[in-house]
Motif scaffolding. Structure first.
Motif, PDB file in Angstrom:
ATOM      1  N   ALA A  30       0.830  -1.213   0.000  1.00 26.55           N
ATOM      2  CA  ALA A  30       0.000   0.000   0.000  1.00 26.55           C
ATOM      3  C   ALA A  30       0.860   1.256   0.000  1.00 26.55           C
ATOM      4  N   VAL A  31       1.873   1.278   0.834  1.00 26.43           N
ATOM      5  CA  VAL A  31       2.742   2.456   0.924  1.00 26.43           C
ATOM      6  C   VAL A  31       3.487   2.674  -0.387  1.00 26.43           C
ATOM      7  N   LEU A  32       4.044   1.605  -0.945  1.00 30.87           N
ATOM      8  CA  LEU A  32       4.790   1.746  -2.199  1.00 30.87           C
ATOM      9  C   LEU A  32       3.896   2.208  -3.351  1.00 30.87           C
ATOM     10  N   LEU A  33       2.685   1.676  -3.417  1.00 25.18           N
ATOM     11  CA  LEU A  33       1.752   2.135  -4.446  1.00 25.18           C
ATOM     12  C   LEU A  33       1.419   3.614  -4.271  1.00 25.18           C
ATOM     13  N   VAL A  48      -6.691   4.466  -5.046  1.00 26.52           N
ATOM     14  CA  VAL A  48      -7.802   3.621  -4.571  1.00 26.52           C
ATOM     15  C   VAL A  48      -7.265   2.232  -4.245  1.00 26.52           C
ATOM     16  N   LEU A  49      -6.396   1.719  -5.097  1.00 26.87           N
ATOM     17  CA  LEU A  49      -5.776   0.415  -4.850  1.00 26.87           C
ATOM     18  C   LEU A  49      -4.906   0.479  -3.599  1.00 26.87           C
ATOM     19  N   ALA A  50      -4.163   1.562  -3.426  1.00 27.24           N
ATOM     20  CA  ALA A  50      -3.323   1.717  -2.233  1.00 27.24           C
ATOM     21  C   ALA A  50      -4.185   1.769  -0.974  1.00 27.24           C
ATOM     22  N   GLY A  51      -5.301   2.475  -1.032  1.00 27.12           N
ATOM     23  CA  GLY A  51      -6.213   2.528   0.110  1.00 27.12           C
ATOM     24  C   GLY A  51      -6.833   1.177   0.413  1.00 27.12           C
ATOM     25  N   ALA A  55      -6.426  -1.018   3.856  1.00 24.14           N
ATOM     26  CA  ALA A  55      -7.563  -1.606   4.584  1.00 24.14           C
ATOM     27  C   ALA A  55      -7.388  -3.111   4.731  1.00 24.14           C
ATOM     28  N   LEU A  56      -6.926  -3.760   3.678  1.00 17.86           N
ATOM     29  CA  LEU A  56      -6.692  -5.211   3.733  1.00 17.86           C
ATOM     30  C   LEU A  56      -5.613  -5.533   4.762  1.00 17.86           C
ATOM     31  N   ILE A  99      -3.211  -7.552  -9.176  1.00 18.05           N
ATOM     32  CA  ILE A  99      -3.651  -6.230  -9.633  1.00 18.05           C
ATOM     33  C   ILE A  99      -2.505  -5.229  -9.553  1.00 18.05           C
ATOM     34  N   THR A 100      -1.712  -5.312  -8.473  1.00 19.31           N
ATOM     35  CA  THR A 100      -0.559  -4.429  -8.351  1.00 19.31           C
ATOM     36  C   THR A 100       0.414  -4.668  -9.505  1.00 19.31           C
TER      37      THR A 100
END
Length: 107
Positions: A30-33, A48-51, A55-56, A99-100
């Motif tokens: 998440a941080v890297l994205l 949105v993917l990072a958020g 959450a995950l 997805i990443t």
């Protein structure tokens, strides 16, 4: 498979460490994205993917703590095997990784 007396009680600790590693890996994703998105193109849809990854990571950490506490109880709860949560979280982490990869390959 039997456990030696010196190994007694370590199952909960190993379980907790595994869940911690997983949540840390997802949080790092998440941080890297987020950093990549904010430093390269400004805010965009990958945030949105990072958020979602953040959450995950929280969900994995909370479930891991609950799972470790459950295994650490004496006597062991019945059933000991995890229910649907473990496969669902595993699928979510796998989907996040795929997805990443796609997001990073397209940019």
């Amino acid at each position: 498979m039997s456990t030696s007396p010196s190994d007694a009680g370590l199952q909960a600790e190993r379980t907790g460490l595994a869940w911690s590693r997983t949540s840390l890996g997802v949080a790092a994703n998440a941080v890297l994205l987020a950093v990549r998105e904010l430093t390269h193109d400004g805010p965009g849809p990958s945030l949105v993917l990072a958020g979602s990854a953040a959450a995950l990571a929280v969900v994995v950490a909370v479930y891991g703590r609950r799972r470790s506490a459950r295994i650490n109880r004496s006597p062991l709860p019945v059933p000991l095997a995890a229910g649907r949560a473990v496969p669902l979280l595993g699928a979510a982490v796998t989907a996040l990784a795929l997805i990443t990869g796609v997001v990073l390959a397209l940019r």
